[in-house]
Design a protein around this motif. Structure first.
Motif, PDB file in Angstrom:
ATOM      1  N   ALA A 291       0.828  -1.292  -0.018  1.00  0.00           N
ATOM      2  CA  ALA A 291      -0.034   0.123  -0.068  1.00  0.00           C
ATOM      3  C   ALA A 291       0.785   1.323  -0.003  1.00  0.00           C
ATOM      4  O   ALA A 291       0.471   2.263  -0.744  1.00  0.00           O
ATOM      5  CB  ALA A 291      -0.810  -0.190   1.371  1.00  0.00           C
ATOM      6  N   ASP A 292       1.746   1.108   0.659  1.00  0.00           N
ATOM      7  CA  ASP A 292       2.741   2.309   0.789  1.00  0.00           C
ATOM      8  C   ASP A 292       3.553   2.737  -0.827  1.00  0.00           C
ATOM      9  O   ASP A 292       3.744   4.039  -0.779  1.00  0.00           O
ATOM     10  CB  ASP A 292       3.885   2.075   1.741  1.00  0.00           C
ATOM     11  CG  ASP A 292       3.346   2.297   2.917  1.00  0.00           C
ATOM     12  OD1 ASP A 292       2.259   2.503   3.439  1.00  0.00           O
ATOM     13  OD2 ASP A 292       4.086   1.711   4.214  1.00  0.00           O
ATOM     14  N   LYS A 293       3.524   1.645  -1.413  1.00  0.00           N
ATOM     15  CA  LYS A 293       4.327   1.873  -2.579  1.00  0.00           C
ATOM     16  C   LYS A 293       3.181   2.548  -3.765  1.00  0.00           C
ATOM     17  O   LYS A 293       3.867   3.112  -4.882  1.00  0.00           O
ATOM     18  CB  LYS A 293       4.921   0.688  -3.248  1.00  0.00           C
ATOM     19  CG  LYS A 293       5.671   0.512  -4.410  1.00  0.00           C
ATOM     20  CD  LYS A 293       6.407  -0.729  -5.040  1.00  0.00           C
ATOM     21  CE  LYS A 293       7.205  -0.687  -6.320  1.00  0.00           C
ATOM     22  NZ  LYS A 293       8.037  -1.882  -6.526  1.00  0.00           N
ATOM     23  N   PHE A 294       2.095   2.210  -3.710  1.00  0.00           N
ATOM     24  CA  PHE A 294       1.236   2.657  -4.573  1.00  0.00           C
ATOM     25  C   PHE A 294       0.069   3.364  -4.000  1.00  0.00           C
ATOM     26  O   PHE A 294      -1.022   3.301  -3.363  1.00  0.00           O
ATOM     27  CB  PHE A 294       0.498   1.508  -5.203  1.00  0.00           C
ATOM     28  CG  PHE A 294       1.323   0.456  -5.871  1.00  0.00           C
ATOM     29  CD1 PHE A 294       2.159   0.654  -7.015  1.00  0.00           C
ATOM     30  CD2 PHE A 294       1.488  -0.773  -5.302  1.00  0.00           C
ATOM     31  CE1 PHE A 294       3.019  -0.125  -7.505  1.00  0.00           C
ATOM     32  CE2 PHE A 294       2.571  -1.959  -5.869  1.00  0.00           C
ATOM     33  CZ  PHE A 294       2.876  -1.451  -7.174  1.00  0.00           C
ATOM     34  N   PRO A 295       0.114   4.897  -4.147  1.00  0.00           N
ATOM     35  CA  PRO A 295      -0.700   5.935  -3.517  1.00  0.00           C
ATOM     36  C   PRO A 295      -2.081   5.745  -3.982  1.00  0.00           C
ATOM     37  O   PRO A 295      -2.493   5.490  -5.280  1.00  0.00           O
ATOM     38  CB  PRO A 295       0.007   7.300  -3.747  1.00  0.00           C
ATOM     39  CG  PRO A 295       0.793   6.891  -5.001  1.00  0.00           C
ATOM     40  CD  PRO A 295       1.321   5.513  -5.013  1.00  0.00           C
ATOM     41  N   THR A 296      -3.147   6.092  -3.258  1.00  0.00           N
ATOM     42  CA  THR A 296      -4.510   6.098  -3.588  1.00  0.00           C
ATOM     43  C   THR A 296      -5.036   7.383  -4.001  1.00  0.00           C
ATOM     44  O   THR A 296      -4.709   8.272  -3.366  1.00  0.00           O
ATOM     45  CB  THR A 296      -5.466   5.702  -2.466  1.00  0.00           C
ATOM     46  OG1 THR A 296      -4.904   4.312  -1.951  1.00  0.00           O
ATOM     47  CG2 THR A 296      -6.984   5.400  -3.007  1.00  0.00           C
ATOM     48  N   PRO A 297      -5.338   7.503  -5.340  1.00  0.00           N
ATOM     49  CA  PRO A 297      -5.642   8.793  -6.045  1.00  0.00           C
ATOM     50  C   PRO A 297      -6.837   9.398  -5.196  1.00  0.00           C
ATOM     51  O   PRO A 297      -7.680   8.517  -4.738  1.00  0.00           O
ATOM     52  CB  PRO A 297      -5.908   8.526  -7.353  1.00  0.00           C
ATOM     53  CG  PRO A 297      -5.395   7.380  -7.838  1.00  0.00           C
ATOM     54  CD  PRO A 297      -5.575   6.384  -6.532  1.00  0.00           C
ATOM     55  N   GLY A 298      -7.244  10.584  -5.359  1.00  0.00           N
ATOM     56  CA  GLY A 298      -8.657  11.203  -4.950  1.00  0.00           C
ATOM     57  C   GLY A 298      -9.788  10.499  -5.517  1.00  0.00           C
ATOM     58  O   GLY A 298     -10.643  10.132  -4.861  1.00  0.00           O
ATOM     59  N   THR A 299      -9.449  10.480  -6.888  1.00  0.00           N
ATOM     60  CA  THR A 299     -10.563   9.997  -7.927  1.00  0.00           C
ATOM     61  C   THR A 299      -9.919   8.925  -8.736  1.00  0.00           C
ATOM     62  O   THR A 299      -8.916   9.333  -9.498  1.00  0.00           O
ATOM     63  CB  THR A 299     -11.410  10.811  -8.653  1.00  0.00           C
ATOM     64  OG1 THR A 299     -12.035  11.822  -7.604  1.00  0.00           O
ATOM     65  CG2 THR A 299     -12.447  10.180  -9.442  1.00  0.00           C
ATOM     66  N   LEU A 300     -10.311   7.662  -8.889  1.00  0.00           N
ATOM     67  CA  LEU A 300      -9.543   6.523  -9.593  1.00  0.00           C
ATOM     68  C   LEU A 300     -10.761   6.078 -10.514  1.00  0.00           C
ATOM     69  O   LEU A 300     -11.566   5.184 -10.253  1.00  0.00           O
ATOM     70  CB  LEU A 300      -9.275   5.506  -9.040  1.00  0.00           C
ATOM     71  CG  LEU A 300      -8.412   4.382  -9.892  1.00  0.00           C
ATOM     72  CD1 LEU A 300      -7.273   5.140 -10.441  1.00  0.00           C
ATOM     73  CD2 LEU A 300      -8.030   3.387  -8.950  1.00  0.00           C
ATOM     74  N   TYR A 301     -10.793   6.744 -11.934  1.00  0.00           N
ATOM     75  CA  TYR A 301     -11.790   6.111 -12.665  1.00  0.00           C
ATOM     76  C   TYR A 301     -11.536   4.760 -13.320  1.00  0.00           C
ATOM     77  O   TYR A 301     -10.419   4.694 -13.343  1.00  0.00           O
ATOM     78  CB  TYR A 301     -11.952   7.176 -13.929  1.00  0.00           C
ATOM     79  CG  TYR A 301     -12.573   8.617 -13.547  1.00  0.00           C
ATOM     80  CD1 TYR A 301     -13.792   8.627 -13.219  1.00  0.00           C
ATOM     81  CD2 TYR A 301     -11.868   9.580 -13.261  1.00  0.00           C
ATOM     82  CE1 TYR A 301     -14.254   9.873 -12.762  1.00  0.00           C
ATOM     83  CE2 TYR A 301     -12.161  10.814 -12.877  1.00  0.00           C
ATOM     84  CZ  TYR A 301     -13.434  10.954 -12.613  1.00  0.00           C
ATOM     85  OH  TYR A 301     -14.046  12.117 -12.414  1.00  0.00           O
ATOM     86  N   THR A 302     -12.476   4.240 -13.899  1.00  0.00           N
ATOM     87  CA  THR A 302     -12.471   2.886 -14.428  1.00  0.00           C
ATOM     88  C   THR A 302     -12.997   2.753 -15.709  1.00  0.00           C
ATOM     89  O   THR A 302     -14.020   3.480 -16.001  1.00  0.00           O
ATOM     90  CB  THR A 302     -12.814   1.715 -13.362  1.00  0.00           C
ATOM     91  OG1 THR A 302     -14.439   1.914 -13.385  1.00  0.00           O
ATOM     92  CG2 THR A 302     -12.267   1.808 -12.139  1.00  0.00           C
ATOM     93  N   ILE A 303     -12.688   1.718 -16.418  1.00  0.00           N
ATOM     94  CA  ILE A 303     -13.213   1.574 -17.749  1.00  0.00           C
ATOM     95  C   ILE A 303     -14.612   1.118 -17.855  1.00  0.00           C
ATOM     96  O   ILE A 303     -15.570   1.589 -18.647  1.00  0.00           O
ATOM     97  CB  ILE A 303     -12.329   0.378 -18.577  1.00  0.00           C
ATOM     98  CG1 ILE A 303     -12.932   0.697 -20.116  1.00  0.00           C
ATOM     99  CG2 ILE A 303     -12.754  -1.027 -18.103  1.00  0.00           C
ATOM    100  CD1 ILE A 303     -12.575   1.778 -20.967  1.00  0.00           C
ATOM    101  N   ASP A 304     -15.239   0.537 -16.690  1.00  0.00           N
ATOM    102  CA  ASP A 304     -16.364   0.216 -16.577  1.00  0.00           C
ATOM    103  C   ASP A 304     -17.526   1.373 -16.282  1.00  0.00           C
ATOM    104  O   ASP A 304     -18.560   1.632 -16.610  1.00  0.00           O
ATOM    105  CB  ASP A 304     -16.813  -0.804 -15.199  1.00  0.00           C
ATOM    106  CG  ASP A 304     -16.121  -2.096 -15.439  1.00  0.00           C
ATOM    107  OD1 ASP A 304     -15.991  -2.455 -16.764  1.00  0.00           O
ATOM    108  OD2 ASP A 304     -16.123  -2.930 -14.556  1.00  0.00           O
ATOM    109  N   GLN A 305     -16.819   2.421 -15.506  1.00  0.00           N
ATOM    110  CA  GLN A 305     -17.641   3.799 -15.296  1.00  0.00           C
ATOM    111  C   GLN A 305     -18.000   4.432 -16.841  1.00  0.00           C
ATOM    112  O   GLN A 305     -18.972   5.082 -16.630  1.00  0.00           O
ATOM    113  CB  GLN A 305     -16.863   4.673 -14.411  1.00  0.00           C
ATOM    114  CG  GLN A 305     -16.810   4.066 -12.950  1.00  0.00           C
ATOM    115  CD  GLN A 305     -16.033   5.166 -12.161  1.00  0.00           C
ATOM    116  OE1 GLN A 305     -14.698   5.175 -12.396  1.00  0.00           O
ATOM    117  NE2 GLN A 305     -16.683   6.155 -11.482  1.00  0.00           N
TER     118      GLN A 305
END
Length: 331
Positions: A291-305
């Motif tokens: 988890a520390d290596k890969f930060p969580t963006p504020g908004t993460l869009y996906t192809i399904d959306q």
């Protein structure tokens, strides 16, 4: 467990540029068992090198050689559809696998698993010069008149599609305001000074001094930094989740070994290797470890959306797709 350090250290950018071939892993050339042909997009060579070494240490992978052919995702997919030999494929986007389903080379249920046939992924990131001299922080910064942007062509590269979907989704509020997203893309492509054919070629162009910012997979940015390249990267507040599919070719002469390799990618060991190589694992437990290596963006869009790849490819990237039309008009 094998770490990725040796594979990363051995990697050079030119070794996996468009259309290159090699034998995956350092000891592969000394084996004399079945030989698998991996046809893939250019970016994840370092991950496959580490996967190859670890797979050969398993009972299913003993003495298996993996010969890899890397290039721009769309070009690689079309090549296999036209008859080029392949036992397993790894492309940047799902439509490049769908092309092989239509050609009768990949099973229709290739993505029936819980992860949709995706063993690893990434997010769209910004790669900038040391110190970020142009103070590039947001998608709006990319269309400033003093900024030039490096990104590959969506006509050949899967990574280009992800790079363009990220701002399209951010500006269009997840596709709710389609025209706003297209208007932004029209302005953005005007900031592209060159048209590389793959994500790796785009990285090479940036390292050679072209552009102020490189749109890239997060894993590619991590790799460049690990090599000591003069770059910095960050994940923008609004970005897009990248899903990179893998599928077994039904006509493989070594179907048992090809299936075993595909299954290994999802094991705990395989997932850790992908994470160490800079790719976001799909196993929740392994993802939590990194988890520390890969930060969580504020908004993460996906192809399904945006309606899934069938809708997105037809609307934006197909022969009459809106983004393809914008790109062709700017060329």
């Amino acid at each position: 467990m094998l770490t990725v350090t040796a594979a990363v250290a051995a990697l050079t950018l030119t070794a996996c540029s468009t259309g290159s071939s090699d034998t995956v892993g350092e000891s592969a050339a000394t084996t004399s068992g079945p030989s698998l042909t991996l046809v893939g997009y250019a970016v994840p060579k370092n991950g496959w090198d580490a996967i190859g070494e670890a797979f050969r240490a398993t009972e299913s992978g003993e003495n298996v050689t993996i010969n890899a052919d890397y290039g721009a995702s769309g070009n690689q997919s079309r090549k296999v559809a036209d008859g080029a030999p392949a036992d397993i494929v790894n492309f940047s986007v799902e439509p490049d696998v769908t092309r092989l389903v239509k050609a009768g080379k990949v099973s229709e249920d290739w993505n029936a698993s819980a992860t949709g046939g995706v063993p690893f992924g990434s997010v769209v990131s910004f790669v900038v010069r040391p110190g970020n001299p142009k103070n590039i922080r947001t998608w709006e910064d990319l269309i400033r008149p003093d900024v030039s942007v490096i990104s590959p062509s969506p006509l050949s590269s899967g990574s280009a599609k992800w790079n363009l979907l990220a701002p399209y989704a951010a500006v269009s509020n997840g596709g709710q305001n389609r025209q706003a997203g297209l208007d932004y893309i029209t302005q953005l492509v005007e900031r592209f000074p060159v048209q590389p054919d793959s994500g790796r070629s785009a990285s090479e162009a940036f390292l050679q001094g072209q552009g102020d910012v490189l749109l890239s997979y997060e894993n590619e940015a991590l790799l460049l930094e690990s090599q000591g390249q003069a770059v910095e990267h960050f994940v923008p507040e609004q970005t897009f989740r990248i899903d990179n599919p893998v599928a077994v070719v039904e006509g493989s002469a070594n179907l048992e070994q090809a299936n075993a390799l595909n299954e290994f990618l999802y094991t705990e060991e395989g997932q850790r290797i992908w994470a160490e190589s800079g790719f976001r694992p799909v196993d929740p437990g392994v993802a939590a470890e990194f988890a520390d290596k890969f930060p969580t963006p504020g908004t993460l869009y996906t192809i399904d959306q945006l309606g899934g790849w069938t809708a997105v490819d037809a609307d934006l990237f197909g022969e009459n797709g809106a983004i393809n039309a914008i790109y062709k008009a700017s060329s």
